[in-house]
Motif scaffolding. Structure first.
Motif, PDB file in Angstrom:
ATOM      1  N   LEU A  74       0.829  -1.202   0.000  1.00  0.00           N
ATOM      2  CA  LEU A  74       0.000   0.000   0.000  1.00  0.00           C
ATOM      3  C   LEU A  74       0.867   1.258   0.000  1.00  0.00           C
ATOM      4  N   ALA A  75       2.018   1.212   0.682  1.00  0.00           N
ATOM      5  CA  ALA A  75       2.921   2.367   0.696  1.00  0.00           C
ATOM      6  C   ALA A  75       3.497   2.651  -0.685  1.00  0.00           C
ATOM      7  N   THR A  76       3.675   1.602  -1.479  1.00  0.00           N
ATOM      8  CA  THR A  76       4.267   1.741  -2.811  1.00  0.00           C
ATOM      9  C   THR A  76       3.248   2.149  -3.857  1.00  0.00           C
ATOM     10  N   ALA A  77       1.976   1.866  -3.601  1.00  0.00           N
ATOM     11  CA  ALA A  77       0.930   2.046  -4.604  1.00  0.00           C
ATOM     12  C   ALA A  77       0.756   3.509  -5.003  1.00  0.00           C
ATOM     13  N   ARG A  78       0.438   3.682  -6.282  1.00  0.00           N
ATOM     14  CA  ARG A  78       0.125   5.006  -6.802  1.00  0.00           C
ATOM     15  C   ARG A  78      -1.270   5.068  -7.418  1.00  0.00           C
ATOM     16  N   ARG A  79      -1.928   3.914  -7.532  1.00  0.00           N
ATOM     17  CA  ARG A  79      -3.286   3.888  -8.077  1.00  0.00           C
ATOM     18  C   ARG A  79      -4.011   2.673  -7.519  1.00  0.00           C
ATOM     19  N   LEU A  80      -5.279   2.860  -7.166  1.00  0.00           N
ATOM     20  CA  LEU A  80      -6.136   1.772  -6.718  1.00  0.00           C
ATOM     21  C   LEU A  80      -7.264   1.619  -7.730  1.00  0.00           C
ATOM     22  N   LEU A  81      -7.433   0.405  -8.230  1.00  0.00           N
ATOM     23  CA  LEU A  81      -8.488   0.132  -9.206  1.00  0.00           C
ATOM     24  C   LEU A  81      -9.296  -1.082  -8.763  1.00  0.00           C
ATOM     25  N   LEU A  82     -10.610  -0.919  -8.721  1.00  0.00           N
ATOM     26  CA  LEU A  82     -11.477  -2.063  -8.487  1.00  0.00           C
ATOM     27  C   LEU A  82     -11.361  -3.034  -9.660  1.00  0.00           C
ATOM     28  N   LEU A  83     -11.786  -4.266  -9.452  1.00  0.00           N
ATOM     29  CA  LEU A  83     -11.490  -5.322 -10.424  1.00  0.00           C
ATOM     30  C   LEU A  83     -11.927  -5.007 -11.857  1.00  0.00           C
ATOM     31  N   PRO A  84     -13.172  -4.576 -12.103  1.00  0.00           N
ATOM     32  CA  PRO A  84     -13.524  -4.291 -13.503  1.00  0.00           C
ATOM     33  C   PRO A  84     -12.739  -3.125 -14.077  1.00  0.00           C
ATOM     34  N   ASP A  85     -12.396  -2.165 -13.216  1.00  0.00           N
ATOM     35  CA  ASP A  85     -11.617  -1.014 -13.678  1.00  0.00           C
ATOM     36  C   ASP A  85     -10.172  -1.411 -13.969  1.00  0.00           C
ATOM     37  N   LEU A  86      -9.631  -2.354 -13.206  1.00  0.00           N
ATOM     38  CA  LEU A  86      -8.288  -2.857 -13.468  1.00  0.00           C
ATOM     39  C   LEU A  86      -8.232  -3.554 -14.818  1.00  0.00           C
ATOM     40  N   LEU A  87      -9.209  -4.416 -15.080  1.00  0.00           N
ATOM     41  CA  LEU A  87      -9.239  -5.118 -16.364  1.00  0.00           C
ATOM     42  C   LEU A  87      -9.434  -4.134 -17.514  1.00  0.00           C
ATOM     43  N   GLY A  88     -10.275  -3.121 -17.294  1.00  0.00           N
ATOM     44  CA  GLY A  88     -10.453  -2.097 -18.317  1.00  0.00           C
ATOM     45  C   GLY A  88      -9.202  -1.283 -18.559  1.00  0.00           C
ATOM     46  N   TYR A  89      -8.437  -1.047 -17.502  1.00  0.00           N
ATOM     47  CA  TYR A  89      -7.156  -0.322 -17.631  1.00  0.00           C
ATOM     48  C   TYR A  89      -6.181  -1.114 -18.491  1.00  0.00           C
ATOM     49  N   TRP A  90      -6.132  -2.416 -18.279  1.00  0.00           N
ATOM     50  CA  TRP A  90      -5.235  -3.250 -19.096  1.00  0.00           C
ATOM     51  C   TRP A  90      -5.649  -3.239 -20.570  1.00  0.00           C
ATOM     52  N   LEU A  91      -6.938  -3.083 -20.830  1.00  0.00           N
ATOM     53  CA  LEU A  91      -7.410  -3.081 -22.214  1.00  0.00           C
ATOM     54  C   LEU A  91      -7.240  -1.734 -22.904  1.00  0.00           C
ATOM     55  N   THR A  92      -7.305  -0.629 -22.129  1.00  0.00           N
ATOM     56  CA  THR A  92      -7.324   0.705 -22.748  1.00  0.00           C
ATOM     57  C   THR A  92      -6.216   1.636 -22.284  1.00  0.00           C
ATOM     58  N   GLY A  93      -5.632   1.382 -21.122  1.00  0.00           N
ATOM     59  CA  GLY A  93      -4.666   2.315 -20.549  1.00  0.00           C
ATOM     60  C   GLY A  93      -5.311   3.474 -19.826  1.00  0.00           C
ATOM     61  N   VAL A  94      -6.640   3.460 -19.677  1.00  0.00           N
ATOM     62  CA  VAL A  94      -7.365   4.545 -19.021  1.00  0.00           C
ATOM     63  C   VAL A  94      -7.854   4.062 -17.656  1.00  0.00           C
ATOM     64  N   ALA A  95      -7.545   4.828 -16.612  1.00  0.00           N
ATOM     65  CA  ALA A  95      -7.907   4.451 -15.247  1.00  0.00           C
ATOM     66  C   ALA A  95      -9.105   5.267 -14.779  1.00  0.00           C
ATOM     67  N   VAL A  96     -10.201   4.586 -14.441  1.00  0.00           N
ATOM     68  CA  VAL A  96     -11.398   5.240 -13.915  1.00  0.00           C
ATOM     69  C   VAL A  96     -11.973   4.375 -12.792  1.00  0.00           C
ATOM     70  N   ALA A  97     -12.969   4.910 -12.116  1.00  0.00           N
ATOM     71  CA  ALA A  97     -13.743   4.150 -11.137  1.00  0.00           C
ATOM     72  C   ALA A  97     -15.204   4.258 -11.548  1.00  0.00           C
ATOM     73  N   GLU A  98     -15.781   3.166 -12.010  1.00  0.00           N
ATOM     74  CA  GLU A  98     -17.183   3.180 -12.420  1.00  0.00           C
ATOM     75  C   GLU A  98     -18.058   3.255 -11.171  1.00  0.00           C
ATOM     76  N   ALA A  99     -19.112   4.048 -11.219  1.00  0.00           N
ATOM     77  CA  ALA A  99     -19.840   4.452 -10.015  1.00  0.00           C
ATOM     78  C   ALA A  99     -20.507   3.299  -9.277  1.00  0.00           C
ATOM     79  N   THR A 100     -21.116   2.351  -9.985  1.00  0.00           N
ATOM     80  CA  THR A 100     -21.870   1.316  -9.273  1.00  0.00           C
ATOM     81  C   THR A 100     -20.956   0.446  -8.427  1.00  0.00           C
ATOM     82  N   ASN A 101     -19.774   0.140  -8.918  1.00  0.00           N
ATOM     83  CA  ASN A 101     -18.828  -0.648  -8.135  1.00  0.00           C
ATOM     84  C   ASN A 101     -18.163   0.208  -7.064  1.00  0.00           C
TER      85      ASN A 101
END
Length: 493
Positions: free
Chosen positions: A151-178
């Motif tokens: 956690l000290a090293t982390a620079r971004r937190l992504l919930l699971l669907p957002d993490l998978l979406g980041y790997w597909l697009t390179g764009v980091a977001v947090a979708e509201a329902t999750n």
């Protein structure tokens, strides 16, 4: 033959994943499962104990395989991802994943909530987030990780669907329902709560604000898929909490309740505004965000997890298990012979489920199930009783009448459970569709791309779900009196 304008739903559940294709045909969404794959967690020794992780790279591989299979013979125009809630991955400054995400059933959060509540009172958290207390909510997982090197090293937190979406697009977001399941989101403002983040920084030394990406609503086109071998199409933010997509896929209209039934059962109603009363908190109801500004007012019920775990253990012991035959045998067992509280935290962890059920029955003074059929009947009777309690409470707390129950997801195939639910609640149950989550996911994509025409609101999406799924729906009418269910509920109290 190539089907024009195909949308792809990636739907990941706690035990399996699937890629489902959909296309519009005469006012309905026609779906086809392209690829299924298992979701098997892995325990790894860390710091002197075994920690349960999701095998997220294996899941990502399953997604890539499914999308490639679909793209070979279809004109894929968009993609949407939904998964379970609360779990997350951490990225370093280079965007690399810092270890496999921890499974919500891992024991690291044991006792953590009590510590958090000493700094952030449960009443205050509920007023801001509207979130049902669950020991594995993201806020408690993060508190358990406080002070860790990861956690000290982390620079971004992504919930699971957002993490998978980041790997597909390179764009980091947090979708509201999750994001609304984290315990960090202001449910009224539909954005991160500065008050909660400030309190966590002061109390636990966790400055989570810089880790959290911007919140986006369902229907947002996040970015373009940028992976070799995949079609360059928009990734659409759907209801990325699978229940949010499942509720969109409910073929209902008017005063309906829903039960999204799989490993978990999510039991509730769709509202325009959250219910943040103390009575609602005391009833352990959650206000999770839905599509089009809606609120999913619901209670988590343990679901078919208990049955799945019993079947798994019996099979691993070398016993021949025919689930259809077992369900038929359980119909012959005396109704409501044994009921237990399926939401007891004793049932949360994997392993030893038949023994734990027997122990719970004995401690409650209930007849202990002696056969597999008796065990299955006890589970299903107890689930129907839990659904009854949850729906009555939701109706009372939200001051909303319920005229029909839509039971969607894998549990809609379980005829006995559907029939018991109608009997327990005294309300008709409409079962189906099985793939309601994928259907809701696909409908949001189609609307985002402008393919549903103008002015299709959430009610319109429900009607499209009905048009798409009407042939697979089964209606169960309540029969008999409710006196036996009243007596069983009184025993549980």
């Amino acid at each position: 033959m190539t089907v024009n304008r195909t949308y792809l739903s990636v739907d990941l559940g706690a035990s399996s994943g699937r890629v489902v294709a959909g296309h519009l045909d005469d006012g309905r969404m026609v779906t086809e499962v392209i690829h299924r794959f298992d979701n098997v967690p892995v325990a790894v020794r860390e710091g002197g104990r075994e920690v349960l992780h999701w095998n997220v790279l294996r899941l990502y591989e399953g997604i890539l395989t499914g999308v490639r299979l679909a793209a070979r013979r279809r004109n894929v125009v968009s993609l949407g991802i939904d998964t379970w809630a609360v779990d997350y991955g951490l990225l370093d400054a280079d965007g690399a994943l810092l270890g496999n995400p921890v499974h919500y059933r891992d024991s690291r959060t044991d006792g953590v909530a009590a510590e958090v509540f000493t700094h952030l009172p449960a009443e205050m958290l509920y007023e801001r987030t509207g979130l049902q207390y669950q020991p594995f909510n993201t806020i408690f997982q993060l508190a358990a990780a406080a002070g860790s090197a990861q956690l000290a090293t982390a620079r971004r937190l992504l919930l699971l669907p957002d993490l998978l979406g980041y790997w597909l697009t390179g764009v980091a977001v947090a979708e509201a329902t999750n994001a609304s399941t984290t315990g960090l989101l202001d449910v009224a403002a539909r954005g991160w709560s500065a008050e909660i983040l400030l309190a966590l920084r002061g109390a636990l030394g966790m400055d989570l604000g810089p880790l959290l990406p911007p919140v986006v609503e369902p229907g947002t086109q996040i970015g373009t898929v940028d992976v070799a071998g995949l079609p360059e199409v928009p990734l659409v933010a759907v209801g990325s909490h699978d229940t949010a997509s499942a509720v969109v896929g409910v073929p209902g209209d008017g005063d309906f309740a829903y039960i999204s039934c799989g490993t978990w059962s999510l039991v509730g109603i769709e509202l325009a505004e959250p219910v943040l009363s103390e009575a609602s908190r005391d009833g352990n109801f959650t206000n999770e965000l839905g599509v089009d500004g809606s609120v999913r007012y619901l209670r988590n019920v343990m679901g078919l997890w208990l049955l799945q775990e019993c079947v798994r253990e019996w099979a691993e012991a070398g016993e021949e298990i025919d689930l259809a035959e077992l369900l038929a045998q359980s119909e012959e067992v005396t109704a409501l012979r044994c009921v237990v509280d399926v939401d007891d935290s004793a049932f949360l962890a994997p392993g030893g489920m038949p023994e734990r059920l027997a122990q719970a029955a004995a401690e409650a003074g209930e007849p202990v199930p002696r056969t597999r059929a008796e065990m299955v009947r006890a589970i299903l009777d107890s689930l129907a009783l839990a659904y009854r309690r949850a729906l009555r409470a939701a109706s009372d707390l939200a001051e909303r009448e319920i005229s029909v129950i839509h039971l969607v997801g894998g549990g809609s195939r379980n005829e006995l459970l559907c029939r018991l639910t109608a009997e327990a609640t005294g309300l008709p149950v409409i079962a189906g569709p099985v793939e309601s989550t994928a259907l809701g996911n696909l409908l949001v994509q189609a609307r985002s791309l402008g393919d549903l025409g103008e002015g299709v609101d959430l009610t319109g999406l429900h009607r499209l779900a009905l048009a798409s799924a009407h042939q697979e729906l089964t209606r169960y009418e309540p029969r008999g009196g409710r006196a036996d269910w009243d007596a069983a509920e009184a025993r549980l109290r």
